[in-house]
Design an enzyme around this catalytic site. Structure first.
Site, PDB file in Angstrom:
ATOM      1  N   GLY A  89      -4.192  -3.968  -4.620  1.00  0.00           N
ATOM      2  CA  GLY A  89      -5.207  -3.021  -5.059  1.00  0.00           C
ATOM      3  C   GLY A  89      -4.484  -1.723  -5.376  1.00  0.00           C
ATOM      4  CG  HIS A  90      -1.329  -1.688  -7.533  1.00  0.00           C
ATOM      5  ND1 HIS A  90      -0.422  -2.350  -8.308  1.00  0.00           N
ATOM      6  CD2 HIS A  90      -1.084  -2.091  -6.255  1.00  0.00           C
ATOM      7  CE1 HIS A  90       0.344  -3.118  -7.541  1.00  0.00           C
ATOM      8  NE2 HIS A  90      -0.052  -2.980  -6.293  1.00  0.00           N
ATOM      9  CD  GLN A 129       0.784  -8.680  -2.830  1.00  0.00           C
ATOM     10  OE1 GLN A 129       1.515  -9.280  -3.606  1.00  0.00           O
ATOM     11  NE2 GLN A 129      -0.423  -8.298  -3.179  1.00  0.00           N
ATOM     12  CE  LYS A 189       2.935  -2.348  -4.449  1.00  0.00           C
ATOM     13  NZ  LYS A 189       2.817  -2.103  -3.015  1.00  0.00           N
ATOM     14  CG  ASP A 241      -1.782  -1.224   1.314  1.00  0.00           C
ATOM     15  OD1 ASP A 241      -2.243  -1.688   0.260  1.00  0.00           O
ATOM     16  OD2 ASP A 241      -1.956  -1.736   2.432  1.00  0.00           O
TER      17      ASP A 241
HETATM   18  P1  IMP Z   1      -2.799 -12.692   1.591  1.00  0.00           P
HETATM   19  O1  IMP Z   1      -1.801 -12.171   0.633  1.00  0.00           O
HETATM   20  O2  IMP Z   1      -4.229 -12.375   1.255  1.00  0.00           O
HETATM   21  O3  IMP Z   1      -2.586 -14.152   1.891  1.00  0.00           O
HETATM   22  O4  IMP Z   1      -2.573 -11.945   3.028  1.00  0.00           O
HETATM   23  C1  IMP Z   1      -1.382 -12.119   3.790  1.00  0.00           C
HETATM   24  C2  IMP Z   1      -0.999 -10.797   4.457  1.00  0.00           C
HETATM   25  O5  IMP Z   1      -0.532  -9.889   3.468  1.00  0.00           O
HETATM   26  C3  IMP Z   1      -2.143 -10.093   5.179  1.00  0.00           C
HETATM   27  O6  IMP Z   1      -1.615  -9.410   6.304  1.00  0.00           O
HETATM   28  C4  IMP Z   1      -2.625  -9.087   4.141  1.00  0.00           C
HETATM   29  O7  IMP Z   1      -3.275  -7.987   4.730  1.00  0.00           O
HETATM   30  C5  IMP Z   1      -1.319  -8.688   3.518  1.00  0.00           C
HETATM   31  N1  IMP Z   1      -1.454  -8.207   2.131  1.00  0.00           N
HETATM   32  C6  IMP Z   1      -1.603  -8.951   1.018  1.00  0.00           C
HETATM   33  N2  IMP Z   1      -1.661  -8.177  -0.072  1.00  0.00           N
HETATM   34  C7  IMP Z   1      -1.512  -6.918   0.353  1.00  0.00           C
HETATM   35  C8  IMP Z   1      -1.416  -5.661  -0.335  1.00  0.00           C
HETATM   36  O8  IMP Z   1      -1.485  -5.554  -1.568  1.00  0.00           O
HETATM   37  N3  IMP Z   1      -1.245  -4.565   0.454  1.00  0.00           N
HETATM   38  C9  IMP Z   1      -1.123  -4.664   1.800  1.00  0.00           C
HETATM   39  N4  IMP Z   1      -1.184  -5.800   2.478  1.00  0.00           N
HETATM   40  C10 IMP Z   1      -1.367  -6.931   1.760  1.00  0.00           C
END
Ligand code: IMP
Length: 431
Positions: A40-41, A225, A16, A13
């Site tokens: 989520g960009h 991420q 990007k 977040d």
């Molecule tokens: P998952 O990727 O849905 O398995 O989540 C694993 C961890 O990564 C959790 O703490 C999510 O909130 C975090 N996470 C996954 N994708 C994002 C992102 O794009 N931005 C921020 N946090 C993320």
């Protein structure tokens, strides 16, 4: 040839979407290399706000070709609805500019079911706080060799066999979690319908991107991420399941690491995190509320309020090391306007003494480390009209200089508002 990786240097977040969109103005290709619709960009063009989850942020540039690499996990229903939404908003030719690796893994409904059931079962005590998009179970399938790849969509007979194998492997888990094991046809039939639109977009991405690079194209690899959520280098186990670091670009696309010429690390001017896990500079006071409310810190995928805190320089130095960051893009500097005192974490006190490194292993035990802060004066001026560093207030410049000096990394870009033009562009490695 110019190949640039744009990578999140924090827990995701970082902004990007906007930064990739700006740098892709001169890019021929923009390529996602890892993760899936957990990203989520957000892109703001004029008064329009568009959130892309699977499509690369370059998708709005008509001259740019977009690629989803094999390091990704793709939910075909989400992808097609994202394309349809852009078409509905008047963006044409999306599918003509989009290539999907035939080796990327598919997120299927049972992956989402398992992700949700697990999070519900873990409840408040030890849930990871995943995005519930099926990311973890899909990467588990990949590692267990029971995954379904996009290329499997080309052959319905093989697809049925692969789905049968995966369902059989997952059945005990689904039952133990109190869920219902799906029938093969309940998965296969809707998937075959989606396949009609996905299959024409499939190709051998490694071959095509390597050729583009040899032909001198400008290529942007778009991280998703963030470094601290990386499966190997993040705050394990509170991480995602993919290689979110810059090196993931070479793996997730299939080009040699020596093709990458420049790495841009993105950091907010402060820190946020969604989901569970260590966050040593987290705030639970009025400053934290200011950052959440002024920064609109609510997840773009899940809508969850983000946890907020001060900028963590040891974490940024750590990201600089594991990503090899050449230049920094600092986002959301404008959110700090109006805060009287700004704190920046410069070091940590640990059981072994003070360190300016990020004590990632000590973080597993609560209370073992204490951030050491450097205080700076804030400013009250609005920043969104600044287009050059010298039009920023002196205190904002001092804040930026401090970050650059302390990390030893030059500034490439400073974002002072959500819109494309609310930016101080200092260096573009694609020129
Ligand atoms: P998952 O990727 O849905 O398995 O989540 C694993 C961890 O990564 C959790 O703490 C999510 O909130 C975090 N996470 C996954 N994708 C994002 C992102 O794009 N931005 C921020 N946090 C993320």
């Amino acid at each position: 040839m110019s190949a640039v990786v744009i990578v999140g240097a924090q827990w995701g977040d970082e902004g990007k979407g906007k930064v990739v969109d700006l740098y892709t103005e001169r890019a021929d290709w923009v390529i996602r290399y890892g993760g899936g619709p957990n990203a989520g960009h957000t892109l703001v063009v004029g008064d329009e706000k568009i959130v892309v989850r699977l499509l690369p942020s370059g998708i709005l540039r008509e001259g740019t070709r977009c690629v989803l690499g094999q390091g990704m996990v793709i939910d075909p229903a989400v992808l097609l609805s994202e394309i349809d939404e852009l078409v509905r908003r008047g963006r044409n030719g999306i599918e003509k500019r989009l290539l999907i690796s035939d080796r990327a893994h598919l997120i299927l409904p049972y992956h989402i079911t398992i992700d949700c059931l697990r999070e519900a079962k873990a409840a408040a005590c030890n849930a990871l706080g995943t995005t519930k998009k099926g990311i973890g179970p899909t990467y588990e399938d990949k590692a267990r060799r029971t995954g379904i790849r996009t290329g499997d969509l080309r052959d319905p007979v093989r697809l049925r066999e692969r789905i049968a194998l995966a369902i059989e492997a997952w059945a005990p888990t689904i039952v133990a979690l109190g869920g219902e094991v799906p029938e093969i046809d309940a998965i296969l039939k809707p998937l075959l319908e989606l396949a009609e639109r996905i299959v024409p977009l499939l190709s051998s991405v490694s071959l095509i991107v390597d050729k583009a690079l040899r032909d001198g194209a400008h290529v942007v690899f778009e991280g998703a991420q963030g470094t601290l959520l990386d499966i190997d280098h993040g705050t394990y186990p509170f991480v995602t399941s993919s290689s979110a670091v810059s090196g993931g670009a070479a793996i997730g696309v299939g080009v040699g690491p020596n093709r990458i010429r420049n790495i841009i690390g993105i950091t907010k001017a402060y820190t946020t995190r969604v989901g569970a896990g260590p966050f040593p500079t987290e705030l639970d006071d009025a400053d934290g509320i200011h950052l959440r409310e002024v920064g609109a810190e609510f997840g773009s995928v899940t809508g969850r309020p983000r946890r907020t805190g001060w900028l963590d320089l040891p974490a940024l130095r750590y990201a600089a090391r594991v990503d090899g960051i050449d230049g920094l893009a600092i986002t959301k500097l404008d959110v700090l306007t109006g805060m009287q005192r700004l704190r920046i974490c410069v070091a940590y006190d640990t059981p072994a003494g003070r360190t300016d490194d990020f004590p990632i292993d000590d973080m597993e035990v609560p209370g073992r480390i204490t951030p050491v802060y450097h205080d700076m004066n804030g400013w009250n001026e609005t920043l969104c009209n600044a287009r050059r560093l010298d039009s920023l207030p002196g205190k904002a410049r001092a804040y930026l200089d401090f970050i650059s000096e302390q990390t030893g990394i030059p500034l490439y870009l400073v974002s002072v508002g959500p819109k494309r033009d609310e930016t101080v562009m200092l260096h573009n490695p694609l020129i």
